[in-house]
Design a protein around this motif. Structure first.
Motif, PDB file in Angstrom:
ATOM      1  N   ASP A   1      19.620 -12.131  12.469  1.00 61.63           N
ATOM      2  CA  ASP A   1      18.685 -11.917  11.360  1.00 61.63           C
ATOM      3  C   ASP A   1      17.519 -12.906  11.445  1.00 61.63           C
ATOM      4  OD1 ASP A   1      20.258  -9.892  10.327  1.00 61.63           O
ATOM      5  OD2 ASP A   1      21.210 -11.153   8.801  1.00 61.63           O
ATOM      6  N   LEU A   2      17.839 -14.155  11.765  1.00 59.26           N
ATOM      7  CA  LEU A   2      16.780 -15.167  11.897  1.00 59.26           C
ATOM      8  C   LEU A   2      15.824 -14.820  13.037  1.00 59.26           C
ATOM      9  CD1 LEU A   2      18.682 -18.537  11.382  1.00 59.26           C
ATOM     10  CD2 LEU A   2      16.909 -17.571   9.910  1.00 59.26           C
ATOM     11  N   ALA A   3      16.368 -14.283  14.135  1.00 60.22           N
ATOM     12  CA  ALA A   3      15.505 -13.890  15.257  1.00 60.22           C
ATOM     13  C   ALA A   3      14.523 -12.812  14.815  1.00 60.22           C
ATOM     14  CB  ALA A   3      16.359 -13.399  16.424  1.00 60.22           C
ATOM     15  N   GLU A   4      14.994 -11.872  13.991  1.00 54.95           N
ATOM     16  CA  GLU A   4      14.092 -10.843  13.461  1.00 54.95           C
ATOM     17  C   GLU A   4      13.002 -11.478  12.608  1.00 54.95           C
ATOM     18  OE1 GLU A   4      16.071  -7.708  11.447  1.00 54.95           O
ATOM     19  OE2 GLU A   4      17.349  -7.181  13.144  1.00 54.95           O
ATOM     20  N   GLN A   5      13.369 -12.498  11.831  1.00 57.68           N
ATOM     21  CA  GLN A   5      12.376 -13.184  11.002  1.00 57.68           C
ATOM     22  C   GLN A   5      11.358 -13.940  11.847  1.00 57.68           C
ATOM     23  OE1 GLN A   5      11.954 -12.925   7.621  1.00 57.68           O
ATOM     24  NE2 GLN A   5      13.433 -11.288   7.990  1.00 57.68           N
ATOM     25  N   VAL A   6      11.818 -14.510  12.966  1.00 60.48           N
ATOM     26  CA  VAL A   6      10.893 -15.183  13.878  1.00 60.48           C
ATOM     27  C   VAL A   6       9.841 -14.196  14.378  1.00 60.48           C
ATOM     28  CG1 VAL A   6      10.686 -16.236  16.174  1.00 60.48           C
ATOM     29  CG2 VAL A   6      12.472 -17.015  14.608  1.00 60.48           C
ATOM     30  N   VAL A   7      10.287 -13.034  14.842  1.00 64.74           N
ATOM     31  CA  VAL A   7       9.356 -12.032  15.369  1.00 64.74           C
ATOM     32  C   VAL A   7       8.436 -11.521  14.260  1.00 64.74           C
ATOM     33  CG1 VAL A   7       9.147  -9.763  16.442  1.00 64.74           C
ATOM     34  CG2 VAL A   7      10.899 -11.350  17.233  1.00 64.74           C
TER      35      VAL A   7
END
Length: 332
Positions: free
Chosen positions: A148-154
């Motif tokens: 989920d955090l990776a999606e927020q990074v992108v």
């Protein structure tokens, strides 16, 4: 090991360039997400890694210095190439990683969790990566939250790119790339304020393309567009970084230049701009019957944006009449 040359690689490199993420090393928003990633996984270190064809770029991190590392030695390149997450309790026991210096003494990386950074278009541009020098197990729930955090990074990377593009579109002429009249007004207002403090000069130039209608009528609007773009290119080449080049509309442009008294004069600026603009304009090998006339004025106390431009405009028309008279007399 050289990076593979595939269509996916080409798309990834184009996405990295388009998003401008390599220009945002140390971004506080991305750093905050890396910090949350450390909390979610329990790992000592977390990094946001962007991989081009030669390097792994750490653009944000928690307990991880920013910088570049050779791609061929990177663990995260496996995540990018496979476009799949890798979660490993102890990387030193995994033969897949034997090629990398990260898993060898004196301070081998052991726990390793890395998930792809996948853009909205589906391109994997890098990873959100957590690691520790101690072996560690994490649950599927922790892995899901890390993804989920990776999606927020992108999302943050893409939203900032959109915001930058919108800001540029709102402030620049889409054809020539010069700033628009709204930005010009703001820059002039700022120059007036600095003039009051420094007693410097604010010079305003107006440049008008002579014979522009004939270009459009004879050669078409595409040729006219190329002339306007070339005018701006030459104006930018003849001015300083701190000067402003704007498109007023149609075939008329403006330049704002600030200077301490005696450093840049009206004749100096006029001469510099005319020298840059007075070369022939060619389209598809044809020399076009156009020129550019420049008028320059120094702003005066009490000027506002409109009056400053009007004074430069009058100087430009006076110069136009002078050049027409010179042409009729047969001299230059």
């Amino acid at each position: 090991m050289a990076a593979p040359e595939t269509e996916d690689d080409r798309r990834r490199l184009e996405a990295i360039g388009r998003l401008g993420v390599l220009d945002r090393a140390g971004d506080p928003g991305l750093t905050a997400l890396a910090r949350v990633g450390s909390y979610v996984t329990g790992a000592a270190s977390v990094g946001v890694h962007i991989l081009d064809d030669h390097l792994q770029h750490r653009v944000a991190g928690e307990n991880a210095p920013l910088g570049n590392h050779p791609r061929e030695d990177s663990l995260c390149r496996l995540v990018v190439e496979g476009e799949q997450r890798i979660i490993c309790r102890d990387a030193t026991l995994e033969p897949l990683f034997a090629y990398s210096s990260f898993v060898h003494p004196p301070a081998p990386l052991r726990f390793y969790a890395s998930v792809p950074l996948r853009t909205a278009a589906g391109d994997v541009i890098g990873t959100l990566c957590a690691w520790d020098e101690q072996p560690r197990e994490i649950s599927e729930e922790q892995v899901a939250r890390f993804e989920d955090l990776a999606e927020q990074v992108v999302s943050q990377i893409e939203l900032k790119r959109i915001a930058a593009d919108l800001g540029h579109a709102a402030s620049h002429d889409p054809l020539t790339g010069a700033v628009n009249r709204l930005v010009l007004s703001d820059r002039l207002a700022q120059a007036f304020a600095r003039q009051l403090r420094s007693q410097g000069d604010v010079l305003v130039a107006v440049a008008d393309v002579d014979g522009f209608k004939g270009v459009n009528d004879t050669h078409g609007h595409d040729a006219g567009d190329l002339v306007l773009q070339e005018v701006v290119r030459r104006l930018l080449g003849a001015t300083r970084v701190q000067d402003t080049v704007a498109r007023l509309g149609g075939d008329e442009f403006a330049v704002v230049a600030e200077a301490l008294p005696g450093t840049v004069s009206v004749p100096d600026l006029a001469r510099r701009l005319e020298l840059a603009l007075d070369w022939p304009y060619e389209v598809d090998g044809r020399v076009l019957d156009v020129g550019v006339t420049v008028g320059v004025a120094v702003t005066e106390a009490g000027d506002d944006v409109r009056s400053a431009l009007a004074r430069a405009d009058r100087a430009m028309y006076a110069r136009k009449r002078e050049r027409a008279t010179t042409r009729r007399s047969g001299t230059r």
